[in-house]
Design a protein around this motif. Structure first.
Motif, PDB file in Angstrom:
ATOM      1  N   ARG A  61      25.660  62.910  54.904  1.00 33.15           N
ATOM      2  CA  ARG A  61      25.217  63.434  53.619  1.00 33.15           C
ATOM      3  C   ARG A  61      23.709  63.346  53.630  1.00 33.15           C
ATOM      4  O   ARG A  61      23.153  62.327  54.052  1.00 33.15           O
ATOM      5  CB  ARG A  61      25.742  62.565  52.480  1.00 33.15           C
ATOM      6  N   ILE A  62      23.029  64.400  53.129  1.00 30.72           N
ATOM      7  CA  ILE A  62      21.579  64.314  52.975  1.00 30.72           C
ATOM      8  C   ILE A  62      21.313  63.881  51.545  1.00 30.72           C
ATOM      9  O   ILE A  62      21.815  64.500  50.604  1.00 30.72           O
ATOM     10  CB  ILE A  62      20.917  65.667  53.251  1.00 30.72           C
ATOM     11  N   VAL A  63      20.584  62.774  51.384  1.00 24.76           N
ATOM     12  CA  VAL A  63      20.268  62.283  50.049  1.00 24.76           C
ATOM     13  C   VAL A  63      18.753  62.137  49.962  1.00 24.76           C
ATOM     14  O   VAL A  63      18.067  62.035  50.975  1.00 24.76           O
ATOM     15  CB  VAL A  63      20.945  60.927  49.770  1.00 24.76           C
ATOM     16  N   ALA A  77      19.257  61.147  56.004  1.00 26.47           N
ATOM     17  CA  ALA A  77      20.580  61.562  56.476  1.00 26.47           C
ATOM     18  C   ALA A  77      21.437  60.310  56.652  1.00 26.47           C
ATOM     19  O   ALA A  77      21.087  59.427  57.437  1.00 26.47           O
ATOM     20  CB  ALA A  77      20.456  62.309  57.788  1.00 26.47           C
ATOM     21  N   VAL A  78      22.525  60.222  55.908  1.00 25.53           N
ATOM     22  CA  VAL A  78      23.414  59.060  55.986  1.00 25.53           C
ATOM     23  C   VAL A  78      24.652  59.467  56.789  1.00 25.53           C
ATOM     24  O   VAL A  78      25.459  60.279  56.329  1.00 25.53           O
ATOM     25  CB  VAL A  78      23.822  58.578  54.582  1.00 25.53           C
ATOM     26  N   PHE A  79      24.764  58.922  57.982  1.00 21.65           N
ATOM     27  CA  PHE A  79      25.842  59.317  58.893  1.00 21.65           C
ATOM     28  C   PHE A  79      27.008  58.341  58.830  1.00 21.65           C
ATOM     29  O   PHE A  79      26.820  57.133  58.671  1.00 21.65           O
ATOM     30  CB  PHE A  79      25.328  59.375  60.340  1.00 21.65           C
ATOM     31  N   ARG A  80      28.215  58.861  58.973  1.00 18.93           N
ATOM     32  CA  ARG A  80      29.431  58.033  59.051  1.00 18.93           C
ATOM     33  C   ARG A  80      30.103  58.327  60.388  1.00 18.93           C
ATOM     34  O   ARG A  80      30.297  59.494  60.750  1.00 18.93           O
ATOM     35  CB  ARG A  80      30.369  58.417  57.906  1.00 18.93           C
ATOM     36  N   TYR A  81      30.390  57.260  61.128  1.00 21.19           N
ATOM     37  CA  TYR A  81      30.978  57.459  62.461  1.00 21.19           C
ATOM     38  C   TYR A  81      31.700  56.172  62.854  1.00 21.19           C
ATOM     39  O   TYR A  81      31.195  55.073  62.634  1.00 21.19           O
ATOM     40  CB  TYR A  81      29.877  57.784  63.478  1.00 21.19           C
ATOM     41  N   VAL A 140      19.093  57.582  58.784  1.00 21.26           N
ATOM     42  CA  VAL A 140      17.807  57.876  59.446  1.00 21.26           C
ATOM     43  C   VAL A 140      17.111  58.969  58.640  1.00 21.26           C
ATOM     44  O   VAL A 140      17.715  59.614  57.781  1.00 21.26           O
ATOM     45  CB  VAL A 140      18.002  58.365  60.897  1.00 21.26           C
ATOM     46  N   SER A 141      15.821  59.137  58.937  1.00 24.87           N
ATOM     47  CA  SER A 141      15.081  60.235  58.315  1.00 24.87           C
ATOM     48  C   SER A 141      15.794  61.549  58.629  1.00 24.87           C
ATOM     49  O   SER A 141      16.350  61.730  59.701  1.00 24.87           O
ATOM     50  CB  SER A 141      13.657  60.266  58.860  1.00 24.87           C
ATOM     51  N   ASN A 142      15.736  62.467  57.685  1.00 20.41           N
ATOM     52  CA  ASN A 142      16.424  63.747  57.885  1.00 20.41           C
ATOM     53  C   ASN A 142      15.621  64.678  58.788  1.00 20.41           C
ATOM     54  O   ASN A 142      16.094  65.753  59.132  1.00 20.41           O
ATOM     55  CB  ASN A 142      16.647  64.407  56.519  1.00 20.41           C
TER      56      ASN A 142
END
Lengths: 74, 364, 260
Positions: free
Chosen positions: B253-255, B263-267, B274-276
């Motif tokens: 999700r970009i917040v 950029a908040v990544f789920r994995y 990290v920075s977008n």
């Protein structure tokens, strides 16, 4: 624009480009590798490709090169 | 990526891209020249070539300029962005050929040096309709040259992304100069409404798509920033940004946090932020994917490890990282941007949270 | 709570395998199909535009430079205001009885025919033709004086003071060395050619009837100087004395050129 301005501009451009070639040729052959390790073993096609930019931006390129030499020592 | 430069990092997609581009340019040039010469028994090849190359360059510049907003509006256009620099360099080369032919045709073989004649033959700088349109073309070509000459990643790395990006934003100035070059040049003599109409339609498309893409993007930013300062949402400096269930697996999700896009990544049951902004060309990392364990930029495939924001060796690109916490299925991000490449412990979701917050279905 | 960025959701339907990475050998099939369609559409638009641009330009004027035809011409040379060959043996039909001379490139022919005013000469050159008018691009080194007496050039008869509106063009390009050799795009070249000695013509667009050309000269009968260069290739009004000389019109500029 009048002719004398045009002549001065063209002369200036010619001088700038001439100096640019003088700086850019050794830069793409040797300097680029000192400034950026990624360019150290780069092929001739890469060097040819960055030549026009080095001619156009020669004052900047010369500064990078001088700074890299100062950092590394003589 | 910046490990051992090559002239062109050829791969199959780039070859395809360039092959289609070359075929398209050749078809355009043949159709224009052929159409003009076959329908006019006194038309000359020189004039046809000058106009052919000039219109082709301008058309291609339109493509260069609309690919960006199109890809922002619809990600299916992203492959067109992948090798856009070859579009740009081709545009410059066509413009250079146009300018060179025009210079030789109109200024060579006279009583002044070509370039002096080019700059001085029309002294009407104070007039609008008689303005020396050639100067506008020369300026635009100089800008396109600087862009083409510095398009290699070597220049991006050594000039630094902000300078390089600023230099390449000058394409809009070049575009405006070229519109004026055409409007005050050939359109003063060629008065068929279809020609002026095409120019207006082209400029409207470029401006319209940029406004639309910009508006869509701002619409996404504005509410986020307006709601940010609310202290009730602050939690030890951490800000709640979304629910875990809202992030699809292996995506982000970009917040907007602290005015920056994150950029908040789920994995793999973990969350990292990290920075977008990709180090390469400011591509939107949050629109990318986790591929092979790495955040992968949707523009050119530059990769970063989610925990450290660093490209896997031997590459050296790094992006700023953010601390992340999970509370239940609430995702919290600390707005402080840590220096590029700083390792952050990913937030781990336990099995219970995972069970209650399955990854968002991508179709939703 | 910050909203998820809307662009992160675009397009709404995107399968896992649809992520495009340029350095992978194959693009995902759905992406490839989409891009193929978009590029095909773009190609069609480009082809359509190429044809539109080609066909929407104004028709080319009936002007032609026979650059590959070296022909021999004979006649009486008149040097001022610009070298003119009054042809000795006009071919039958509507062929012109006179021709302005120019040199290769953007130069007048003065240097090639200097010292031969009023003499009968023979030269080789390439014809430039427009609407029955003829100009010759003289091949350097081919000009030779002919023995015997020369026919005299027709005298100039004054038609009185006149005011004319039109565009100053360089004779060489306008008559066919370039097509089109007039108007704004050609302005720089017109200035270069006239400053190099090509004869300046005023292209007068008559209200009813076809356009016609008038050769421009100074009041003293010589060539005009660089003062006319800022006025080329745009609509102007000129004043002066109009002369008829054989089948051609010559205007001796008297007074300033006005922009319209």
């Amino acid at each position: 624009m009048d002719i004398s301005t045009a002549q001065a501009l063209v002369l200036g451009l010619g001088l700038y480009t001439g100096l640019g070639v003088l700086v850019a040729l050794p830069f793409v052959l040797r300097g680029a590798g000192r400034v950026d390790p990624g360019a150290e073993r780069a092929p001739w096609s890469f060097r040819l490709l960055i030549l026009p930019g080095a001619v156009a931006l020669w004052p900047l390129v010369a500064r990078w090169w001088l700074r890299a030499r100062r950092r590394e020592g003589p | 990526m910046s490990h051992g430069y090559k002239a062109v990092g050829w791969n199959r997609q780039k070859r395809l891209y360039d092959g289609v581009l070359a075929a398209g340019v050749a078809t355009y040039l043949l159709l224009f020249c052929g159409g003009m010469l076959l329908t006019r028994d006194t038309a000359t090849l020189e004039t046809a070539l000058i106009r052919d190359l000039g219109t082709c360059a301008l058309l291609l510049l339109h493509v260069v300029l609309v690919v960006g907003p199109l890809a922002r509006l619809d990600r299916r256009f992203l492959p067109l962005l992948y090798n856009r620099r070859h579009l740009g360099v081709t545009t410059f080369l066509l413009g250079l050929a146009h300018g060179t032919f025009a210079l030789v045709q109109y200024h060579a073989g006279g009583n002044r040096p070509w370039l002096v004649s080019l700059l001085s033959a029309n002294p009407r700088l104070g007039s609008f309709s008689q303005f020396p349109f050639e100067l506008l073309g020369v300026l635009a070509l100089l800008i396109l040259f600087l862009m083409a000459a510095t398009s290699h990643d070597f220049w991006l790395a050594n000039l630094g992304a902000p300078v390089w990006k600023a230099l390449h934003m000058a394409v809009y100035l070049a575009y405006a100069l070229l519109i004026a070059h055409v409007a005050l040049g050939v359109l003063q003599a060629e008065t068929h409404p279809a020609l002026a109409g095409a120019l207006v339609a082209g400029a409207s498309t470029v401006v319209g798509l940029h406004l639309l893409a910009g508006w869509r993007e701002r619409a996404g930013d504005r509410p986020a920033e307006a709601r940010l300062p609310s202290s009730s949402e602050a939690d030890g400096g951490f800000l709640e940004v979304c629910r875990l269930g809202e992030i699809p697996e292996k995506r982000a999700r970009i917040v907007t946090v602290g005015g920056e896009r994150v950029a908040v990544f789920r994995y793999d049951g973990k969350v990292s932020a990290v920075s977008n902004v990709c180090r390469h060309q400011n591509g939107p990392l949050g629109e990318g994917r986790i591929v092979g364990g790495c955040i992968t930029c949707p523009w050119h495939g530059y990769q970063y490890l989610p925990e450290t924001g660093s490209s896997p060796p031997p590459f050296a690109e790094k992006v700023p990282t953010y601390r992340v916490r999970l509370e239940g299925d609430r995702v919290l991000v600390h707005p402080f941007a840590h220096p590029p490449g700083t390792r952050q412990e990913p937030a781990c979701s336990d099995m219970a949270t995972l069970a209650t917050a399955p990854p968002a279905s991508i179709e939703s | 709570m910050p909203q998820p960025h809307p662009l992160a959701q675009l397009p709404p339907v995107e399968e896992e395998g649809d992520f495009y990475v340029g350095y992978y050998r194959q693009a995902p099939p759905s992406r490839a199909r989409w891009v193929q369609r978009a590029v095909a559409l773009l190609g069609l638009v480009a082809c359509g535009l190429a044809l539109l641009f080609a066909f929407a330009q104004a028709p080319s004027p009936p002007a032609r430079f026979e650059a590959s035809q070296l022909e021999t011409f004979e006649g009486t040379l008149e040097l001022r205001p610009h070298p003119t060959l009054w042809l000795a043996s006009p071919s039958p039909g509507p062929a012109p009885a006179w021709s302005l001379l120019v040199a290769p490139g953007k130069h007048g022919a003065e240097a090639l025919v200097a010292g031969l005013n009023g003499r009968a000469i023979r030269l080789q050159g390439r014809p430039i033709r427009r609407e029955g008018g003829l100009m010759i691009e003289v091949e350097p080194g081919t000009v030779e004086p002919l023995p015997g007496p020369a026919a005299t050039a027709p005298a100039r008869r004054s038609l009185g003071r006149i005011e004319l509106e039109g565009e100053i063009v360089d004779g060489k390009c306008y008559l066919g060395a370039m097509v089109p050799g007039e108007g704004k795009p050609h302005r720089g070249c017109a200035a270069r050619c006239i400053s190099g000695g090509a004869p300046p013509l005023l292209r007068v667009r008559a209200e009813n009837g076809p356009a016609f050309q008038v050769l421009l000269m100074a009041e003293d009968g010589g060539p005009l100087g660089p003062e006319i260069l800022p006025f080329v290739a745009e609509p102007v009004r000129v004043k002066g004395t109009l002369y008829r000389q054989g089948s051609r019109l010559v205007l001796a500029l008297g007074g300033a050129i006005e922009r319209l």
